[in-house]
Design a protein around this motif. Structure first.
Motif, PDB file in Angstrom:
ATOM      1  N   THR A  28       0.894  -1.164   0.000  1.00 43.05           N
ATOM      2  CA  THR A  28       0.000   0.000   0.000  1.00 43.05           C
ATOM      3  C   THR A  28       0.930   1.211   0.000  1.00 43.05           C
ATOM      4  OG1 THR A  28      -0.257   0.593   2.340  1.00 43.05           O
ATOM      5  CG2 THR A  28      -1.568  -1.302   1.549  1.00 43.05           C
ATOM      6  N   THR A  30       1.256   3.214   2.380  1.00 44.42           N
ATOM      7  CA  THR A  30       1.788   3.429   3.734  1.00 44.42           C
ATOM      8  C   THR A  30       2.834   2.367   4.076  1.00 44.42           C
ATOM      9  OG1 THR A  30      -0.043   2.150   4.686  1.00 44.42           O
ATOM     10  CG2 THR A  30      -0.323   4.547   4.546  1.00 44.42           C
ATOM     11  N   TYR A  32       3.417  -2.314   3.821  1.00 42.51           N
ATOM     12  CA  TYR A  32       2.859  -3.543   3.233  1.00 42.51           C
ATOM     13  C   TYR A  32       1.809  -4.136   4.170  1.00 42.51           C
ATOM     14  CZ  TYR A  32       5.820  -4.011  -0.876  1.00 42.51           C
ATOM     15  OH  TYR A  32       6.394  -3.814  -2.110  1.00 42.51           O
ATOM     16  N   ILE A  60      -7.953  -3.580   9.797  1.00 40.16           N
ATOM     17  CA  ILE A  60      -8.531  -2.635   8.832  1.00 40.16           C
ATOM     18  C   ILE A  60      -9.037  -3.424   7.620  1.00 40.16           C
ATOM     19  CG2 ILE A  60      -7.993  -0.746   7.229  1.00 40.16           C
ATOM     20  CD1 ILE A  60      -5.828   0.164   9.267  1.00 40.16           C
ATOM     21  N   THR A  93      -7.792   5.967   7.507  1.00 41.92           N
ATOM     22  CA  THR A  93      -8.676   4.865   7.899  1.00 41.92           C
ATOM     23  C   THR A  93      -9.816   5.464   8.716  1.00 41.92           C
ATOM     24  OG1 THR A  93      -6.883   3.263   7.908  1.00 41.92           O
ATOM     25  CG2 THR A  93      -8.801   2.739   9.272  1.00 41.92           C
TER      26      THR A  93
HETATM   27  O1  TXA Z   1      -1.602   2.118   6.813  1.00 40.59           O
HETATM   28  C1  TXA Z   1      -2.216   1.244   7.392  1.00 40.59           C
HETATM   29  O2  TXA Z   1      -3.211   1.483   8.105  1.00 40.59           O
HETATM   30  C2  TXA Z   1      -1.705  -0.197   7.246  1.00 40.59           C
HETATM   31  C3  TXA Z   1      -1.919  -0.638   5.795  1.00 40.59           C
HETATM   32  C4  TXA Z   1      -1.591  -2.079   5.568  1.00 40.59           C
HETATM   33  O3  TXA Z   1      -3.229  -0.337   5.395  1.00 40.59           O
HETATM   34  N1  TXA Z   1      -2.369  -1.078   8.132  1.00 40.59           N
HETATM   35  C5  TXA Z   1      -2.134  -1.079   9.463  1.00 40.59           C
HETATM   36  O4  TXA Z   1      -2.801  -2.075  10.135  1.00 40.59           O
HETATM   37  O5  TXA Z   1      -1.399  -0.297  10.015  1.00 40.59           O
HETATM   38  P1  TXA Z   1      -2.506  -2.482  11.645  1.00 40.59           P
HETATM   39  O6  TXA Z   1      -3.373  -3.648  11.947  1.00 40.59           O
HETATM   40  O7  TXA Z   1      -1.065  -2.664  11.844  1.00 40.59           O
HETATM   41  O8  TXA Z   1      -3.066  -1.283  12.425  1.00 40.59           O
HETATM   42  C6  TXA Z   1      -4.441  -1.025  12.362  1.00 40.59           C
HETATM   43  C7  TXA Z   1      -4.874  -0.186  13.491  1.00 40.59           C
HETATM   44  C8  TXA Z   1      -4.667  -0.891  14.802  1.00 40.59           C
HETATM   45  O9  TXA Z   1      -4.131   0.036  15.721  1.00 40.59           O
HETATM   46  C9  TXA Z   1      -6.075  -1.327  15.144  1.00 40.59           C
HETATM   47  O10 TXA Z   1      -6.290  -1.526  16.473  1.00 40.59           O
HETATM   48  C10 TXA Z   1      -6.878  -0.156  14.593  1.00 40.59           C
HETATM   49  O11 TXA Z   1      -6.269   0.069  13.374  1.00 40.59           O
HETATM   50  N2  TXA Z   1      -8.269  -0.552  14.385  1.00 40.59           N
HETATM   51  C11 TXA Z   1      -8.759  -1.415  13.496  1.00 40.59           C
HETATM   52  N3  TXA Z   1     -10.093  -1.558  13.641  1.00 40.59           N
HETATM   53  C12 TXA Z   1     -10.447  -0.751  14.646  1.00 40.59           C
HETATM   54  C13 TXA Z   1     -11.678  -0.455  15.291  1.00 40.59           C
HETATM   55  N4  TXA Z   1     -12.818  -1.031  14.913  1.00 40.59           N
HETATM   56  N5  TXA Z   1     -11.648   0.425  16.319  1.00 40.59           N
HETATM   57  C14 TXA Z   1     -10.491   1.009  16.708  1.00 40.59           C
HETATM   58  N6  TXA Z   1      -9.304   0.767  16.138  1.00 40.59           N
HETATM   59  C15 TXA Z   1      -9.273  -0.100  15.126  1.00 40.59           C
END
Ligand code: TXA
Ligand code: MG
Length: 325
Positions: A28, A30, A32, A60, A93
């Motif tokens: 992506t 940001t 991978y 996400i 996001t």
């Molecule tokens: O840039 C990005 O966001 C990258 C790329 C791959 O898209 N993804 C990423 O995913 O950083 P991850 O899982 O490492 O971090 C996602 C964040 C986490 O802190 C997670 O807790 C938060 O998003 N998150 C996801 N769903 C949520 C929700 N329903 N409520 C609150 N926080 C949420």
């Protein structure tokens, strides 16, 4: 698993793997992502296993465009559509109320869902060809530095992923800004390239910066995005004094400093020095790769020169505070 070059046939193969419930790592703008079919709880479970991530940490859901929001979220506020129009595809996001059909495996048991349309041609091609949502966290082991190149993913996840699409280095380099629209007042849960002022300008309302208490979010834990080597954040003067002291003791240290600081740094035979750009966006793009490079050198510690405290540096300062002791 070696990274695969992006071609029409490798995208097609990746889509097949996703349909079979397998994991596909993809670029992506940001970092991978480690992707699975977001509508398939068994596939999503494989993400948690591969990352070593606790099951209650939400993922996400990546989608191909704003027109798919309604497949995942309900009671979508006007604010979400405004933000999507202004910033998607892009590193934002949006947290919304989830539809009943969204598996709890994706949302870590919560009744909200995180949605994002990434601004990367390979990611968009994959999402369009797949048609559905792709649940994806950053493609690293839980708590470690996020990957910004396909090789980093191979290094982190080895054979627990069925395919790694190689889209080259990520242009943004730090994870997306996360905004929560499920409360009365919007709240930033994680700073990223899209700043609070930019969001405010579009929404025309105050936005909270939330240290996040009620929802468990990995990006919000104290130690996250962290190298294995002990890392310290220091002001320029302290950095210079520490280099002198540690080098005097013969310690193998790594240094992450601004390129302009070079003339002030003591020379020391035990140091591994990486100079980073003065401009926040360029620094962001280089940061994780530099940390990873130093982390692979079996150093005793990594000293990081403290960046400025302005809004442009919010994402960097957030990640550095979590990567250091
Ligand atoms: O840039 C990005 O966001 C990258 C790329 C791959 O898209 N993804 C990423 O995913 O950083 P991850 O899982 O490492 O971090 C996602 C964040 C986490 O802190 C997670 O807790 C938060 O998003 N998150 C996801 N769903 C949520 C929700 N329903 N409520 C609150 N926080 C949420
Ligand atoms: Mg992550």
């Amino acid at each position: 698993m070696k990274p695969t070059a992006v071609t029409e046939s490798s995208i097609h193969h990746a889509v097949e793997l996703l349909r079979q419930g397998q994991l596909v790592a993809f670029p992506t703008e940001t970092v991978y992502g480690l992707g699975a079919d977001a509508s398939n709880p068994d596939a999503v479970a494989k993400i948690f296993a591969a990352k070593g991530r606790p099951a209650d940490h939400p993922l996400i859901v990546h989608i191909a465009g704003a027109e798919q929001i309604d497949n995942w979220a309900e009671m979508v506020p006007e604010a979400a559509l405004k933000l999507a129009k202004a910033f998607w595809p892009g590193p934002l996001t949006i947290i919304l109320k989830k539809k009943a059909s969204v598996p709890l495996a994706v949302t870590g048991g919560q009744h909200t869902v995180a949605l994002r349309v990434p601004a990367n041609p390979v990611a968009l091609q994959l999402l369009q060809a797949f048609g559905g949502g792709i649940a994806a966290p950053s493609a690293n082991r839980f708590g470690h530095i996020s990957p910004t190149q396909a090789d980093h993913v191979a290094e982190e996840l080895g054979d627990s992923v069925a395919c790694i699409l190689d889209g080259g280095p990520c242009s943004v380099g730090v994870e997306s800004t996360i905004i929560d629209l499920t409360d009365e007042q919007p709240a930033i849960l994680r700073p990223g390239r899209i700043t609070r002022s930019q969001l405010k300008a579009v929404l025309q309302t105050e936005i909270r910066l939330s240290p996040q208490t009620k929802i468990r979010a990995p990006g919000m834990m104290a130690v996250h995005y962290a190298p294995h080597t002990m890392a310290l954040l220091c002001a320029t003067d302290t950095l210079i004094a520490m280099i002198d002291e540690l080098c005097g003791k013969g310690k193998k240290i790594g240094i992450l400093a601004f390129s302009q600081t070079i003339s002030k740094l003591p020379s020391c035979p035990y140091q591994h020095l990486i100079l980073l750009p003065e401009q926040a966006e360029h620094y962001e793009a280089a940061l994780y790769g530099a940390l990873r490079e130093l982390d692979n050198l079996q150093l005793e510690s990594i000293l990081i020169e403290q960046p400025p405290d302005s809004e442009a540096w919010a994402a960097v300062n957030d990640r550095l505070s979590k990567a250091t002791v």
